[in-house]
Write an enzyme that holds these catalytic residues in place. Structure first.
Site, PDB file in Angstrom:
ATOM      1  N   LYS A  33      -3.931   2.998 -10.926  1.00 59.91           N
ATOM      2  CA  LYS A  33      -3.080   3.584  -9.884  1.00 59.91           C
ATOM      3  C   LYS A  33      -1.630   3.167 -10.095  1.00 59.91           C
ATOM      4  O   LYS A  33      -1.328   1.978 -10.204  1.00 59.91           O
ATOM      5  CB  LYS A  33      -3.550   3.115  -8.507  1.00 59.91           C
ATOM      6  CG  LYS A  33      -2.706   3.660  -7.355  1.00 59.91           C
ATOM      7  CD  LYS A  33      -3.357   3.353  -6.020  1.00 59.91           C
ATOM      8  CE  LYS A  33      -2.900   2.052  -5.406  1.00 59.91           C
ATOM      9  NZ  LYS A  33      -1.537   2.065  -4.854  1.00 59.91           N
ATOM     10  N   ASP A  60       0.073   7.515  -6.887  1.00 56.48           N
ATOM     11  CA  ASP A  60       0.006   7.301  -5.433  1.00 56.48           C
ATOM     12  C   ASP A  60       1.416   7.366  -4.840  1.00 56.48           C
ATOM     13  O   ASP A  60       2.031   6.336  -4.587  1.00 56.48           O
ATOM     14  CB  ASP A  60      -0.654   5.925  -5.222  1.00 56.48           C
ATOM     15  CG  ASP A  60      -0.719   5.484  -3.778  1.00 56.48           C
ATOM     16  OD1 ASP A  60      -0.640   6.345  -2.880  1.00 56.48           O
ATOM     17  OD2 ASP A  60      -0.851   4.268  -3.547  1.00 56.48           O
ATOM     18  N   LYS A  62       2.136   9.556  -2.117  1.00 59.06           N
ATOM     19  CA  LYS A  62       1.996   9.916  -0.689  1.00 59.06           C
ATOM     20  C   LYS A  62       3.059  10.915  -0.241  1.00 59.06           C
ATOM     21  O   LYS A  62       3.893  10.623   0.629  1.00 59.06           O
ATOM     22  CB  LYS A  62       2.070   8.668   0.200  1.00 59.06           C
ATOM     23  CG  LYS A  62       1.018   7.607  -0.126  1.00 59.06           C
ATOM     24  CD  LYS A  62       1.091   6.453   0.851  1.00 59.06           C
ATOM     25  CE  LYS A  62       0.064   5.389   0.586  1.00 59.06           C
ATOM     26  NZ  LYS A  62       0.306   4.569  -0.628  1.00 59.06           N
ATOM     27  N   ASP A  65       6.511  16.332   3.139  1.00 61.63           N
ATOM     28  CA  ASP A  65       7.779  17.051   3.310  1.00 61.63           C
ATOM     29  C   ASP A  65       7.427  18.478   3.730  1.00 61.63           C
ATOM     30  O   ASP A  65       6.259  18.765   4.026  1.00 61.63           O
ATOM     31  CB  ASP A  65       8.571  17.017   1.984  1.00 61.63           C
ATOM     32  CG  ASP A  65      10.081  17.097   2.223  1.00 61.63           C
ATOM     33  OD1 ASP A  65      10.504  17.911   3.073  1.00 61.63           O
ATOM     34  OD2 ASP A  65      10.828  16.367   1.564  1.00 61.63           O
ATOM     35  N   THR A 123      -3.141   1.705   6.751  1.00 60.59           N
ATOM     36  CA  THR A 123      -3.837   0.541   7.334  1.00 60.59           C
ATOM     37  C   THR A 123      -2.883  -0.326   8.143  1.00 60.59           C
ATOM     38  O   THR A 123      -3.309  -1.132   8.958  1.00 60.59           O
ATOM     39  CB  THR A 123      -4.508  -0.323   6.236  1.00 60.59           C
ATOM     40  OG1 THR A 123      -3.674  -0.304   5.089  1.00 60.59           O
ATOM     41  CG2 THR A 123      -5.866   0.187   5.874  1.00 60.59           C
ATOM     42  N   ARG A 215      -4.864  -6.981  -6.487  1.00 58.07           N
ATOM     43  CA  ARG A 215      -4.727  -8.411  -6.769  1.00 58.07           C
ATOM     44  C   ARG A 215      -5.980  -9.139  -7.258  1.00 58.07           C
ATOM     45  O   ARG A 215      -5.844 -10.034  -8.094  1.00 58.07           O
ATOM     46  CB  ARG A 215      -4.120  -9.114  -5.546  1.00 58.07           C
ATOM     47  CG  ARG A 215      -2.644  -8.781  -5.409  1.00 58.07           C
ATOM     48  CD  ARG A 215      -2.112  -9.035  -4.031  1.00 58.07           C
ATOM     49  NE  ARG A 215      -2.666  -8.103  -3.059  1.00 58.07           N
ATOM     50  CZ  ARG A 215      -2.380  -8.102  -1.769  1.00 58.07           C
ATOM     51  NH1 ARG A 215      -1.533  -9.001  -1.287  1.00 58.07           N
ATOM     52  NH2 ARG A 215      -2.916  -7.206  -0.961  1.00 58.07           N
TER      53      ARG A 215
HETATM   54  O1  C5P Z   1      -4.013  -6.006  -4.101  1.00 56.05           O
HETATM   55  P1  C5P Z   1      -4.870  -5.098  -3.296  1.00 56.05           P
HETATM   56  O2  C5P Z   1      -6.287  -4.973  -3.829  1.00 56.05           O
HETATM   57  O3  C5P Z   1      -4.821  -5.393  -1.830  1.00 56.05           O
HETATM   58  O4  C5P Z   1      -4.192  -3.659  -3.525  1.00 56.05           O
HETATM   59  C1  C5P Z   1      -4.633  -2.516  -2.885  1.00 56.05           C
HETATM   60  C2  C5P Z   1      -3.801  -1.359  -3.304  1.00 56.05           C
HETATM   61  O5  C5P Z   1      -4.168  -0.261  -2.483  1.00 56.05           O
HETATM   62  C3  C5P Z   1      -2.303  -1.531  -3.143  1.00 56.05           C
HETATM   63  O6  C5P Z   1      -1.668  -0.773  -4.169  1.00 56.05           O
HETATM   64  C4  C5P Z   1      -2.017  -0.938  -1.780  1.00 56.05           C
HETATM   65  O7  C5P Z   1      -0.728  -0.395  -1.682  1.00 56.05           O
HETATM   66  C5  C5P Z   1      -3.048   0.188  -1.736  1.00 56.05           C
HETATM   67  N1  C5P Z   1      -3.427   0.628  -0.402  1.00 56.05           N
HETATM   68  C6  C5P Z   1      -3.962  -0.216   0.556  1.00 56.05           C
HETATM   69  N2  C5P Z   1      -4.307   0.267   1.787  1.00 56.05           N
HETATM   70  C7  C5P Z   1      -4.143   1.576   2.071  1.00 56.05           C
HETATM   71  C8  C5P Z   1      -3.617   2.446   1.109  1.00 56.05           C
HETATM   72  C9  C5P Z   1      -3.273   1.914  -0.128  1.00 56.05           C
HETATM   73  O8  C5P Z   1      -4.126  -1.404   0.320  1.00 56.05           O
HETATM   74  N3  C5P Z   1      -4.538   2.031   3.220  1.00 56.05           N
END
Ligand code: C5P
Length: 239
Positions: A33, A60, A62, A65, A123, A215
């Site tokens: 992503k 990604d 998003k 517009d 979220t 992460r």
């Molecule tokens: O590091 P981590 O596993 O938390 O990363 C989750 C990824 O998913 C990040 O790129 C974050 O921006 C994305 N994301 C999220 N929650 C959402 C939409 C996207 O954590 N509702």
């Protein structure tokens, strides 16, 4: 597409950092992503670079517009040859239909249209914010269901959602409606700032189509090993 169930979130600031990270995965065809942070720094060349490495890409960005602008933007993104893109369901049904049309019109000859999914509620949005700031009286969960249904009716392929919402949305809409689920943490690992987290095994039980994992892989001492552990946990779980 490789159909890997793991989408690795490349939340890096530069092509250089991305390159160093991906070098650890030589020979592995992944689904990755690219988000705003990386794309806004590097532009389309980051997509070309990742494609040359043989990985599938979820871009990604998003989009949200007016329908005509989203149509033209999607036409351009489809030309890049990415596999999955997204829009905010808040843009409405016409915007979502035009997004899909733009992808159809922009896709290179002989290639499949990039899949398009909707973000329902971020979220970071709370029940209070939805009521007090967006003036929506529906409970958050109900709003997510309504937005997901609208995305489906508008021709989108799925939604980004919590694994906890995945099963219900698939039952309500269609088993083939994609659910792309962040907030994944293998048991025994750091949750970071994610509040509602799910293990890879539970995500599969909740019928997630894909897990977005950042992460737990990017910050692991051995990212390739962390990736394989998550893959194994998913594969060993019956759906
Ligand atoms: O590091 P981590 O596993 O938390 O990363 C989750 C990824 O998913 C990040 O790129 C974050 O921006 C994305 N994301 C999220 N929650 C959402 C939409 C996207 O954590 N509702």
């Amino acid at each position: 597409m490789t159909k890997s169930p793991i989408i690795v979130a490349l939340d890096f600031p530069s092509l250089h950092a991305t390159k160093i990270f991906l070098e650890r995965f030589e020979g592995e065809s992944m689904f990755v992503k690219v988000g705003m942070e990386l794309y806004y720094q590097e532009g389309p060349k980051i997509i070309d670079f990742i494609k040359e490495q043989g990985h599938d890409i979820f871009l990604d960005l998003k989009l949200h517009d007016i329908p005509n602008t989203v149509y033209s933007a999607m036409k351009g993104l489809a030309r890049l040859g990415v596999d999955l893109v997204n829009v905010h369901a808040y843009g409405g049904s016409e915007m979502m239909r035009r997004a899909v049309q733009g992808l159809e019109d922009g896709k290179p000859n002989g290639m499949a249209r990039p899949l398009c999914i909707a973000v329902t509620q971020l979220t970071s949005t709370s029940e209070m914010q939805l009521k007090e700031e967006a003036h929506v009286d529906l409970p958050l969960a109900e709003m997510v269901e309504k937005q997901a249904a609208l995305a489906f009716q508008s021709g989108l392929d799925g939604v980004v959602c919590s694994p906890l919402e995945s099963k219900r949305l698939k039952e309500m809409i269609s088993p083939s409606f994609l659910t792309v689920t962040p907030g994944i943490r293998p048991s025994g690992t750091n949750h970071g700032d994610q509040k509602r987290v799910t293990t890879p095994s539970d995500a599969k039980k909740f019928k997630a189509s894909y897990m977005v994992v950042g992460r737990p892989i990017t910050k692991a001492a051995n990212p390739a090993e962390a990736y394989q552990m998550i893959k194994k946990e998913w594969e060993e779980t019956a759906q």
